[in-house]
Scaffold this motif. Structure first.
Motif, PDB file in Angstrom:
ATOM      1  N   TYR A   1       0.789  -1.226   0.000  1.00 29.03           N
ATOM      2  CA  TYR A   1       0.000   0.000   0.000  1.00 29.03           C
ATOM      3  C   TYR A   1       0.828   1.286   0.000  1.00 29.03           C
ATOM      4  O   TYR A   1       0.600   2.172  -0.831  1.00 29.03           O
ATOM      5  N   ASN A   2       1.737   1.434   0.931  1.00 31.70           N
ATOM      6  CA  ASN A   2       2.336   2.746   1.211  1.00 31.70           C
ATOM      7  C   ASN A   2       3.561   3.003   0.351  1.00 31.70           C
ATOM      8  O   ASN A   2       4.557   2.289   0.436  1.00 31.70           O
ATOM      9  N   ARG A   3       3.490   4.061  -0.475  1.00 30.25           N
ATOM     10  CA  ARG A   3       4.580   4.434  -1.376  1.00 30.25           C
ATOM     11  C   ARG A   3       5.005   5.864  -1.060  1.00 30.25           C
ATOM     12  O   ARG A   3       4.678   6.814  -1.779  1.00 30.25           O
ATOM     13  N   MET A   4       5.779   6.001   0.033  1.00 26.70           N
ATOM     14  CA  MET A   4       6.132   7.339   0.521  1.00 26.70           C
ATOM     15  C   MET A   4       6.994   8.109  -0.470  1.00 26.70           C
ATOM     16  O   MET A   4       6.921   9.340  -0.548  1.00 26.70           O
ATOM     17  N   TRP A   5       7.838   7.387  -1.216  1.00 20.61           N
ATOM     18  CA  TRP A   5       8.734   8.069  -2.153  1.00 20.61           C
ATOM     19  C   TRP A   5       8.006   8.496  -3.433  1.00 20.61           C
ATOM     20  O   TRP A   5       8.589   9.152  -4.291  1.00 20.61           O
ATOM     21  N   SER A   6       6.733   8.131  -3.548  1.00 25.18           N
ATOM     22  CA  SER A   6       5.914   8.569  -4.694  1.00 25.18           C
ATOM     23  C   SER A   6       4.806   9.504  -4.230  1.00 25.18           C
ATOM     24  O   SER A   6       3.756   9.604  -4.861  1.00 25.18           O
ATOM     25  N   GLN A   7       5.031  10.187  -3.148  1.00 26.75           N
ATOM     26  CA  GLN A   7       3.994  10.989  -2.507  1.00 26.75           C
ATOM     27  C   GLN A   7       3.568  12.187  -3.338  1.00 26.75           C
ATOM     28  O   GLN A   7       2.393  12.546  -3.357  1.00 26.75           O
ATOM     29  N   PHE A   8       4.499  12.803  -4.055  1.00 25.70           N
ATOM     30  CA  PHE A   8       4.215  14.097  -4.664  1.00 25.70           C
ATOM     31  C   PHE A   8       3.915  13.980  -6.157  1.00 25.70           C
ATOM     32  O   PHE A   8       4.502  13.158  -6.865  1.00 25.70           O
ATOM     33  N   GLY A   9       3.019  14.843  -6.609  1.00 26.89           N
ATOM     34  CA  GLY A   9       2.727  14.949  -8.021  1.00 26.89           C
ATOM     35  C   GLY A   9       3.534  16.065  -8.666  1.00 26.89           C
ATOM     36  O   GLY A   9       4.069  16.948  -7.974  1.00 26.89           O
ATOM     37  N   ALA A  10       3.589  16.035  -9.982  1.00 24.79           N
ATOM     38  CA  ALA A  10       4.419  16.986 -10.722  1.00 24.79           C
ATOM     39  C   ALA A  10       4.000  18.427 -10.472  1.00 24.79           C
ATOM     40  O   ALA A  10       4.822  19.345 -10.547  1.00 24.79           O
ATOM     41  N   ASN A  11       2.730  18.664 -10.169  1.00 22.98           N
ATOM     42  CA  ASN A  11       2.239  20.035 -10.012  1.00 22.98           C
ATOM     43  C   ASN A  11       2.079  20.452  -8.555  1.00 22.98           C
ATOM     44  O   ASN A  11       1.565  21.547  -8.279  1.00 22.98           O
TER      45      ASN A  11
ATOM     46  N   LEU B   1      12.577  24.628   9.965  1.00 18.08           N
ATOM     47  CA  LEU B   1      13.624  24.060  10.806  1.00 18.08           C
ATOM     48  C   LEU B   1      14.960  24.010  10.082  1.00 18.08           C
ATOM     49  O   LEU B   1      16.021  24.203  10.679  1.00 18.08           O
ATOM     50  N   TYR B   2      14.922  23.744   8.771  1.00 18.25           N
ATOM     51  CA  TYR B   2      16.137  23.592   7.974  1.00 18.25           C
ATOM     52  C   TYR B   2      16.414  24.800   7.086  1.00 18.25           C
ATOM     53  O   TYR B   2      17.347  24.762   6.278  1.00 18.25           O
ATOM     54  N   ALA B   3      15.619  25.840   7.209  1.00 16.77           N
ATOM     55  CA  ALA B   3      15.729  26.969   6.292  1.00 16.77           C
ATOM     56  C   ALA B   3      15.699  26.477   4.846  1.00 16.77           C
ATOM     57  O   ALA B   3      16.418  26.970   3.981  1.00 16.77           O
ATOM     58  N   GLY B   4      14.855  25.488   4.611  1.00 14.71           N
ATOM     59  CA  GLY B   4      14.773  24.883   3.283  1.00 14.71           C
ATOM     60  C   GLY B   4      13.352  24.451   2.977  1.00 14.71           C
ATOM     61  O   GLY B   4      12.388  25.004   3.531  1.00 14.71           O
ATOM     62  N   ARG B   5      13.216  23.435   2.119  1.00  9.62           N
ATOM     63  CA  ARG B   5      11.883  22.989   1.721  1.00  9.62           C
ATOM     64  C   ARG B   5      11.959  21.613   1.101  1.00  9.62           C
ATOM     65  O   ARG B   5      13.035  21.154   0.696  1.00  9.62           O
ATOM     66  N   ILE B   6      10.829  20.942   1.047  1.00 10.02           N
ATOM     67  CA  ILE B   6      10.676  19.732   0.255  1.00 10.02           C
ATOM     68  C   ILE B   6      10.191  20.151  -1.122  1.00 10.02           C
ATOM     69  O   ILE B   6       9.135  20.769  -1.256  1.00 10.02           O
ATOM     70  N   ASP B   7      10.976  19.844  -2.124  1.00 11.13           N
ATOM     71  CA  ASP B   7      10.616  20.186  -3.503  1.00 11.13           C
ATOM     72  C   ASP B   7      10.187  18.908  -4.214  1.00 11.13           C
ATOM     73  O   ASP B   7      10.980  17.966  -4.344  1.00 11.13           O
ATOM     74  N   PRO B   8       8.938  18.803  -4.653  1.00 10.29           N
ATOM     75  CA  PRO B   8       8.497  17.596  -5.348  1.00 10.29           C
ATOM     76  C   PRO B   8       9.390  17.199  -6.510  1.00 10.29           C
ATOM     77  O   PRO B   8       9.516  16.012  -6.833  1.00 10.29           O
ATOM     78  N   ALA B   9      10.059  18.178  -7.125  1.00 10.46           N
ATOM     79  CA  ALA B   9      10.906  17.874  -8.279  1.00 10.46           C
ATOM     80  C   ALA B   9      12.161  17.103  -7.892  1.00 10.46           C
ATOM     81  O   ALA B   9      12.780  16.452  -8.745  1.00 10.46           O
ATOM     82  N   THR B  10      12.550  17.169  -6.622  1.00 11.41           N
ATOM     83  CA  THR B  10      13.778  16.488  -6.199  1.00 11.41           C
ATOM     84  C   THR B  10      13.524  15.466  -5.087  1.00 11.41           C
ATOM     85  O   THR B  10      14.467  15.004  -4.452  1.00 11.41           O
TER      86      THR B  10
ATOM     87  N   THR C   1      12.271  12.303  -5.182  1.00 14.74           N
ATOM     88  CA  THR C   1      12.505  10.883  -5.467  1.00 14.74           C
ATOM     89  C   THR C   1      13.966  10.509  -5.252  1.00 14.74           C
ATOM     90  O   THR C   1      14.869  11.233  -5.676  1.00 14.74           O
ATOM     91  N   PRO C   2      14.239   9.346  -4.609  1.00 15.22           N
ATOM     92  CA  PRO C   2      15.632   8.921  -4.415  1.00 15.22           C
ATOM     93  C   PRO C   2      16.327   8.616  -5.731  1.00 15.22           C
ATOM     94  O   PRO C   2      15.679   8.427  -6.778  1.00 15.22           O
ATOM     95  N   ALA C   3      17.649   8.574  -5.669  1.00 16.20           N
ATOM     96  CA  ALA C   3      18.431   8.130  -6.819  1.00 16.20           C
ATOM     97  C   ALA C   3      17.949   6.755  -7.232  1.00 16.20           C
ATOM     98  O   ALA C   3      17.802   5.863  -6.399  1.00 16.20           O
ATOM     99  N   ALA C   4      17.674   6.560  -8.527  1.00 15.52           N
ATOM    100  CA  ALA C   4      17.188   5.276  -9.012  1.00 15.52           C
ATOM    101  C   ALA C   4      18.265   4.224  -8.864  1.00 15.52           C
ATOM    102  O   ALA C   4      19.454   4.506  -8.834  1.00 15.52           O
ATOM    103  N   SER C   5      17.856   2.957  -8.794  1.00 19.92           N
ATOM    104  CA  SER C   5      18.804   1.863  -8.580  1.00 19.92           C
ATOM    105  C   SER C   5      19.813   1.748  -9.694  1.00 19.92           C
ATOM    106  O   SER C   5      20.913   1.232  -9.501  1.00 19.92           O
ATOM    107  N   ASP C   6      19.484   2.226 -10.886  1.00 22.22           N
ATOM    108  CA  ASP C   6      20.429   2.157 -12.002  1.00 22.22           C
ATOM    109  C   ASP C   6      21.129   3.492 -12.224  1.00 22.22           C
ATOM    110  O   ASP C   6      21.855   3.667 -13.203  1.00 22.22           O
ATOM    111  N   GLN C   7      20.904   4.444 -11.307  1.00 22.08           N
ATOM    112  CA  GLN C   7      21.534   5.763 -11.439  1.00 22.08           C
ATOM    113  C   GLN C   7      22.045   6.223 -10.089  1.00 22.08           C
ATOM    114  O   GLN C   7      21.918   7.383  -9.739  1.00 22.08           O
TER     115      GLN C   7
END
Length: 296
Positions: A257-267, A275-284, A286-292
């Motif tokens: 069921y739970n796909r946390m690394w696919s949480q965000f949509g393109a828009n 806390l980090y003086a930063g942000r979660i950006d949906p564009a970045t 996703t983790p590095a792919a297993s072949d990359q």
């Protein structure tokens, strides 16, 4: 394609500062002979830096034993890894650095006898440890197998560590530990939680008694325990990790069921994180792919 990592985690008491290196070499050689199929052998945090009985971990003793990573200890460790023909994490070492700095540093030796990676503990156990904090997350690629993230003891209490290693493409996070205190019970929970929320294998390897509390464990990407020690008795844990399990869990979801690394949509809009003086950006996200896999 199969990506298997046969791994041996050695729950053992620390070796005393000043012991002949040959004694550790004999220990590692025995482990290699007992598990001829293993590709990676791991020892606990500061395995070669025990400070008496009881182990006091005195700052002066640790500083006196510290060496740079091009010193005699690492030369011996490189030779040993090459002789054994395996990937070797000999615990962490006391690393001396310019300016009088002292780091608790995990090293990874390749089967060719090279230093493949080194990681300075980012979260020393304050106020009890004398180490300076590192400032870089580190993963290492095992060619043809997968990527290993490095973590040391108290790092596991900070979710940012495991999250960042998983984002960098780690299939398995090796958290080497030297816990002698009653909070090992909480660390066992954290090992499973870090595996679940990041969908990675977790290896939480503590030292044995004396002085350690033991209770080492190896956890799969859905939080199920593959191998564990229930106490501080010296023992070895072995598991043949199928690293493609990480890819399957992320594609199909934890418990299906739970796909946390696919949480965000393109828009989706970025989420500010004050806390980090930063942000979660949906564009970045996703983790590095297993072949990359790369140190992003």
């Amino acid at each position: 394609m199969p990506r298997n990592l046969p791994l041996t985690a050695v729950q053992a008491p620390p070796r005393l500062i000043g012991e002949p290196f040959s004694q550790f070499a004999e220990e590692a050689t025995r482990i290699r002979a007992d598990q001829p199929d293993t590709r990676l052998i791991v020892f606990p945090e500061l395995h070669l830096f025990g400070d008496g009985q009881p182990d006091q971990q005195r700052a002066d003793a640790l500083r006196a034993a510290a060496e740079p990573l091009d010193g005699p200890l690492l030369r011996n460790l490189r030779q040993l890894a090459g002789d054994l023909g395996v990937w070797l994490i000999p615990g962490s070492v006391c690393e001396s650095a310019p300016g009088g700095m002292l780091f608790n540093t995990a090293v990874v030796l390749s089967p060719e006898g090279e230093v493949a990676a080194s990681y300075r503990k980012i979260f020393p156990w304050r106020p009890y440890e004398p180490y300076d904090p590192g400032n870089s997350f580190v993963t290492v690629e095992l060619p043809g197998i997968g990527r290993v993230g490095l973590s040391i003891c108290y790092d596991a209490w900070f979710p940012e560590t495991s999250r960042h290693l998983a984002w960098m493409g780690a299939d398995v996070i090796v958290n080497i530990v030297k816990t002698t205190t009653p909070d090992r019970a909480q660390e066992v929970v954290l090992a499973r939680a870090n595996a679940i929320v990041n969908q990675v294998f977790m290896v939480s390897l503590n030292c044995a008694a004396p002085p350690g509390a033991g209770r080492s464990l190896i956890v799969d990407p859905e939080g199920f325990v593959l191998s564990e020690s229930e106490n501080g008795t010296p023992t070895t844990l072995f598991a043949d990790l199928d690293l493609t399990h990480v890819d399957r869990v992320r594609a199909n979801g934890t418990a299906g069921y739970n796909r946390m690394w696919s949480q965000f949509g393109a828009n989706d809009a970025p989420i500010d994180m004050p806390l980090y003086a930063g942000r979660i950006d949906p564009a970045t996200w996703t983790p590095a792919a297993s072949d990359q896999r790369s140190n992003r």
